[in-house]
Design a protein around this motif. Sequence first.
Motif, short mmCIF file in Angstrom:
data_model
loop_
_atom_site.label_atom_id
_atom_site.label_comp_id
_atom_site.label_asym_id
_atom_site.label_seq_id
_atom_site.Cartn_x
_atom_site.Cartn_y
_atom_site.Cartn_z
N LYS A 189 0.57 -1.18 -0.17
CA LYS A 189 0.03 0.10 0.11
C LYS A 189 0.75 1.41 0.09
N ASP A 190 2.12 1.08 0.60
CA ASP A 190 2.97 2.36 0.51
C ASP A 190 3.91 2.53 -0.58
N TYR A 191 3.71 1.62 -1.54
CA TYR A 191 4.55 1.47 -2.83
C TYR A 191 3.92 2.02 -3.82
N ASN A 192 4.41 3.24 -4.55
CA ASN A 192 3.91 3.71 -5.77
C ASN A 192 5.11 3.77 -6.79
#
Length: 217
Positions: A189-192
């Motif tokens: 979820k924190d990886y873009n």
Amino acid sequence: MDRLQGGPFLEISFLMFESESIQVILDKLCDLPIKIEMHMTTDLLQAFHKGYLYDEQDSNSKRIHQICVRLNVHTSRTRRSDLYIQRIANNSLCFSMCFYGSSADVPEWNQIGIKDSELDEFTALLVQIFEKLEFVAGGVAIEQDATFMFDSNLEYPHQEYELTQLTIQSVLRNMNSFYSIVVNKDISKDYNSKQVELLNKGILIRDSLHSTERSNT
């Protein structure tokens, strides 16, 4: 059916919580769009749950829970596979489907190789497994399974391999030998990144910076 011989081996591996019985997980594996035939016995399941001592001379030794199941996997060409199932920590499992990974066929062993043009079939199979099982993380690599996504080199089972401790940062640090990985949304979820492909409940990352070279021997 004999085990695979020689090498190298291409592995489709994935990490799961042991929230369902092994038999239920295997039944789901046999219900994929890519057909999988499984040579499973009750004795194998019993052997997994019973386990064996890491050191047979020490009754206090840690207990190993691991089995190997024979498969026929119907990709564009039907392939033999060894499926290793291991408990790597409390409530944490690693499944690894091993295929003969050289680009050359070995007819005398009844083992077909993997052409470069066929590599995407294994990523497609990894995605199908994720859609069915919603595992935590998995990947496609040569001679390497998903336990390499942890920041640990200890022998398992060990608490450092508990899936609650796996993070997207450790996965990314250790993915340089994977052709592709799939990670669920809980830890991604924190990886873009523009390099990811969005799946229903996770992401797919292809072609790491340093792909493992395959041997033709």
